[in-house]
Design a protein around this motif. Structure first.
Motif, PDB file in Angstrom:
ATOM      1  N   MET A   1       0.177   0.343 -12.816  1.00  0.00           N
ATOM      2  CA  MET A   1       1.149   0.238 -11.721  1.00  0.00           C
ATOM      3  C   MET A   1       2.195   1.335 -11.822  1.00  0.00           C
ATOM      4  O   MET A   1       2.530   1.998 -10.830  1.00  0.00           O
ATOM      5  CB  MET A   1       1.830  -1.133 -11.763  1.00  0.00           C
ATOM      6  CG  MET A   1       0.998  -2.280 -11.245  1.00  0.00           C
ATOM      7  SD  MET A   1       1.964  -3.820 -11.237  1.00  0.00           S
ATOM      8  CE  MET A   1       0.823  -4.911 -10.384  1.00  0.00           C
ATOM      9  N   TRP A   2       2.715   1.534 -13.021  1.00  0.00           N
ATOM     10  CA  TRP A   2       3.787   2.502 -13.198  1.00  0.00           C
ATOM     11  C   TRP A   2       3.292   3.937 -13.065  1.00  0.00           C
ATOM     12  O   TRP A   2       4.034   4.815 -12.621  1.00  0.00           O
ATOM     13  CB  TRP A   2       4.443   2.294 -14.559  1.00  0.00           C
ATOM     14  CG  TRP A   2       5.264   1.031 -14.635  1.00  0.00           C
ATOM     15  CD1 TRP A   2       5.517   0.162 -13.620  1.00  0.00           C
ATOM     16  CD2 TRP A   2       5.951   0.508 -15.782  1.00  0.00           C
ATOM     17  NE1 TRP A   2       6.306  -0.882 -14.048  1.00  0.00           N
ATOM     18  CE2 TRP A   2       6.591  -0.699 -15.371  1.00  0.00           C
ATOM     19  CE3 TRP A   2       6.072   0.928 -17.097  1.00  0.00           C
ATOM     20  CZ2 TRP A   2       7.338  -1.471 -16.252  1.00  0.00           C
ATOM     21  CZ3 TRP A   2       6.830   0.157 -17.975  1.00  0.00           C
ATOM     22  CH2 TRP A   2       7.453  -1.026 -17.558  1.00  0.00           C
TER      23      TRP A   2
ATOM     24  N   ALA B   1       2.958   4.222  -9.015  1.00  0.00           N
ATOM     25  CA  ALA B   1       4.133   4.066  -8.152  1.00  0.00           C
ATOM     26  C   ALA B   1       5.424   4.487  -8.820  1.00  0.00           C
ATOM     27  O   ALA B   1       6.465   4.508  -8.167  1.00  0.00           O
ATOM     28  CB  ALA B   1       4.247   2.608  -7.703  1.00  0.00           C
TER      29      ALA B   1
ATOM     30  N   ARG C   1       8.212   0.237 -10.927  1.00  0.00           N
ATOM     31  CA  ARG C   1       7.732  -0.198  -9.607  1.00  0.00           C
ATOM     32  C   ARG C   1       6.577  -1.169  -9.779  1.00  0.00           C
ATOM     33  O   ARG C   1       5.765  -1.041 -10.685  1.00  0.00           O
ATOM     34  CB  ARG C   1       7.263   1.010  -8.789  1.00  0.00           C
ATOM     35  CG  ARG C   1       8.332   2.053  -8.547  1.00  0.00           C
ATOM     36  CD  ARG C   1       9.439   1.503  -7.647  1.00  0.00           C
ATOM     37  NE  ARG C   1      10.452   2.500  -7.355  1.00  0.00           N
ATOM     38  CZ  ARG C   1      10.398   3.354  -6.340  1.00  0.00           C
ATOM     39  NH1 ARG C   1       9.347   3.336  -5.533  1.00  0.00           N
ATOM     40  NH2 ARG C   1      11.368   4.211  -6.136  1.00  0.00           N
ATOM     41  N   GLY C   2       6.469  -2.133  -8.877  1.00  0.00           N
ATOM     42  CA  GLY C   2       5.420  -3.148  -8.964  1.00  0.00           C
ATOM     43  C   GLY C   2       5.827  -4.263  -9.893  1.00  0.00           C
ATOM     44  O   GLY C   2       5.966  -5.419  -9.484  1.00  0.00           O
TER      45      GLY C   2
ATOM     46  N   ALA D   1      -0.740 -10.218 -11.136  1.00  0.00           N
ATOM     47  CA  ALA D   1      -1.031  -8.946 -10.464  1.00  0.00           C
ATOM     48  C   ALA D   1      -1.385  -7.839 -11.452  1.00  0.00           C
ATOM     49  O   ALA D   1      -2.411  -7.160 -11.293  1.00  0.00           O
ATOM     50  CB  ALA D   1       0.143  -8.543  -9.578  1.00  0.00           C
ATOM     51  N   PRO D   2      -0.593  -7.599 -12.497  1.00  0.00           N
ATOM     52  CA  PRO D   2      -0.975  -6.526 -13.429  1.00  0.00           C
ATOM     53  C   PRO D   2      -2.264  -6.820 -14.183  1.00  0.00           C
ATOM     54  O   PRO D   2      -3.055  -5.904 -14.437  1.00  0.00           O
ATOM     55  CB  PRO D   2       0.223  -6.431 -14.384  1.00  0.00           C
ATOM     56  CG  PRO D   2       0.993  -7.674 -14.201  1.00  0.00           C
ATOM     57  CD  PRO D   2       0.758  -8.113 -12.798  1.00  0.00           C
TER      58      PRO D   2
END
Length: 302
Positions: free
Chosen positions: A59-60, A63, A67-68, A125-126
């Motif tokens: 994610m990082w 974004a 973020r996320g 999510a992750p």
């Protein structure tokens, strides 16, 4: 050292049968060797850490850092994992076979520290993003099937489930059975964690039902303060030890069995009550703020 390296190293160590529940007591000088090397604990911990870390890193990288999954949520999840290591790997799991008070600290760490921290970490999510792309649809379908329904995540239902788990497992017969049998002890921990995660998920997502959701969650959190305090008081003021399976093992730590039980009762009563009371007060504040915002929107001129 990254957590997954530590867990992998522990997994490779030989088992220590002398630390099994009900077989050997642990004196103060033996605390540095009081490791519980259980693959059923270490493998899920390592896998969870790897999935979450890989998902957050992806994610990082896409974004931008934070973020996320904000940094504070990732920190919450990592702290929750470290709390699980303290509770289940070293030292409280092994010492809990000697001291009832250590066993109570273990339960407190699972239910009022690790559980809310893991929920705050928003892991789904992750972890889903960490999987190979072709696996994600099947994994998402499995999560949807396993996810508790709206009924189970109501604050009233989740609080009752957690309360039943707390009182049932602290009854003398099941508690001593868990103390003497590793399989029952594992079932106890799974019950505590599952019920606590359900409870904290309902509390931390109370706003989904509008201002009234905060109010209901606050009320049931305060109910939890009351009944948890009652159980803690029962243990604190009992005139005789309720769990004779411990025998006089607490004497190695300079305590009588009754003093050890009183200390355990205070641990359940005070620190656990403070956490739940703090959550209840936060929910009341969120409730009042939500009502104020709603009223402000209603009275705004169009």
């Amino acid at each position: 050292m990254p957590l997954h390296f530590l867990l992998t190293a522990l997994l490779l160590l030989p088992p220590l049968p002398a630390l099994a529940h009900g077989l050997t007591v642990i004196p103060p000088e033996g605390i540095w060797y009081a490791w519980s090397i259980d693959p059923l604990v270490l493998v899920p911990l390592a896998l969870t850490h790897w999935l979450y870390g890989r998902g957050v890193a992806r994610m990082w990288s896409r974004a931008g850092t934070g973020r996320g999954v904000p940094r504070w949520r990732a920190a919450c999840f990592l702290t929750g994992e470290l709390t699980l290591v303290l509770a289940l790997v070293w030292p409280f799991d092994a010492v809990g076979g000697t001291l009832f008070s250590a066993h109570m600290v273990q339960h407190m760490l699972l239910m009022v520290v690790a559980a809310p921290l893991l929920v705050l970490g928003t892991p789904l999510a992750p972890m889903m993003l960490a999987l190979p792309e072709g696996w994600r649809p099947a994994a998402a379908g499995m999560v949807r099937k396993l996810r508790p329904g709206r009924f189970l995540t109501r604050p009233s239902v989740a609080a009752v489930i957690q309360g039943v788990a707390l009182w049932a497992w602290h009854a003398p017969a099941p508690f001593q059975a868990a103390l003497l049998d590793d399989a029952i002890h594992t079932a106890e921990h799974v019950t505590f964690m599952a019920s606590a995660v359900l409870f904290w998920w309902s509390v931390l997502h109370a706003g989904r039902d509008g201002p009234g959701g905060y109010g209901a969650a606050a009320a049931w959190t305060l109910v939890t303060v009351i009944h948890g305090g009652m159980l803690g008081a029962l243990l604190t003021f009992a005139r005789t030890p309720l769990y004779p399976a411990y025998g006089d093992s607490a004497s190695l730590w300079g305590l009588t069995a009754l003093e050890d039980q009183q200390l355990a009762g205070l641990i359940m009563w005070v620190p656990t009550g403070i956490v739940h009371l703090g959550a209840g007060l936060w929910l009341i504040g969120a409730w009042l703020s939500a009502v104020e915002r709603r009223n402000a929107n209603v009275t705004e001129p169009t």
